[in-house]
Design an enzyme around this catalytic site. Structure first.
Site, mmCIF file in Angstrom:
data_model
loop_
_atom_site.group_PDB
_atom_site.id
_atom_site.type_symbol
_atom_site.label_atom_id
_atom_site.label_comp_id
_atom_site.label_asym_id
_atom_site.label_seq_id
_atom_site.Cartn_x
_atom_site.Cartn_y
_atom_site.Cartn_z
ATOM 1 N N ARG A 103 0.798 -1.148 -0.160
ATOM 2 C CA ARG A 103 0.154 0.083 0.031
ATOM 3 C C ARG A 103 0.710 1.252 0.025
ATOM 4 O O ARG A 103 1.709 1.510 0.856
ATOM 5 C CB ARG A 103 -0.770 -0.266 1.241
ATOM 6 C CG ARG A 103 -1.894 1.046 1.183
ATOM 7 C CD ARG A 103 -2.809 1.145 2.568
ATOM 8 N NE ARG A 103 -1.929 1.328 3.715
ATOM 9 C CZ ARG A 103 -2.684 1.104 4.915
ATOM 10 N NH1 ARG A 103 -3.686 0.969 5.155
ATOM 11 N NH2 ARG A 103 -1.737 1.465 6.004
ATOM 12 N N THR A 107 -1.176 7.574 -1.000
ATOM 13 C CA THR A 107 -2.397 7.464 -1.818
ATOM 14 C C THR A 107 -3.085 6.419 -1.514
ATOM 15 O O THR A 107 -4.272 6.452 -1.839
ATOM 16 C CB THR A 107 -2.032 7.238 -3.477
ATOM 17 O OG1 THR A 107 -1.397 6.236 -3.691
ATOM 18 C CG2 THR A 107 -1.044 8.220 -3.894
#
Length: 211
Positions: A103, A107
């Site tokens: 991840r 963002t």
């Protein structure tokens, strides 16, 4: 999507030890393996079986064995790798594939950086291992990937889950046969998308290294 919170005194006890800040990495790894074994017992209840003739020391009988095709276990790197020993201990005949997904902390988008899976998963039952279901982005991406490869059903095993992540998976699973087994559903995500109360960064706590 079916959601199963596995409630058991041993799971609750081990999960509490896992959450503690002072639990060292080596103990964290041991507890993770034990928790995954307990969760895998419940999560594997739908594995297909077939009869097999065997000889006991007393007589001949019809027993039970796992039927083909072999299940596929897919840990999400890197933290999911810490769950593999527990799963392999319970289903040693399973094949193992890998998905490397991370991840982006800015963002929150999911980036796939590695993949090692059979090209065709038609008819295969797949177990996906990821310690934390937070935003749901990683598992949702994994589900779509496995669906495109023809997986018949997907069972996700997590140590913890957040309501936000469960809601997202329920939206994105669609008609895909998906089951989620987890030790607990925690309160929420914080502003950094960490599960609260959670247990911190599972990867760092497993391996003792920052990403």
């Amino acid at each position: 999507m079916q959601v199963h919170v596995v409630e058991h005194p041993l799971i609750a006890h081990k999960l509490t030890q896992l959450r503690r800040t002072e639990t060292p990495s080596h103990q964290f790894r041991d507890l993770t393996k034990e928790l995954v074994m307990l969760l895998a017992y419940e999560a594997s209840e739908s594995l297909p079986t077939q009869g097999v003739e065997i000889e006991t020391p007393v007589t001949r009988m019809t027993g039970t064995r796992l039927a083909g095709p072999k299940p596929l276990v897919v840990p999400i790197l890197r933290a999911g790798l810490g769950m593999l020993d527990g799963m392999a201990a319970m289903i040693p005949t399973a094949e193992v594939g890998f998905l490397g997904m991370a991840r982006d902390e800015q963002t929150l988008d999911i980036v796939t950086y590695a993949e090692r899976l059979p090209h065709d998963l038609t008819g295969r039952q797949v177990f996906v291992l990821d310690p934390m279901l937070a935003t749901g982005g990683t598992l949702a991406a994994a589900f779509h990937y496995l669906k495109e490869a023809g997986a018949a059903s997907i069972t996700a095993i997590t140590l913890l889950a957040a309501p936000e992540g469960i809601e997202r998976l329920q939206r994105e699973a669609g008609e895909l046969d998906v089951r989620l087994y987890t030790a607990a559903i925690d309160e929420k995500l914080n502003e950094k998308a960490y599960i609260v109360p959670g247990l911190g960064d599972a990867g760092d706590r497993l391996y003792g290294l920052a990403e």
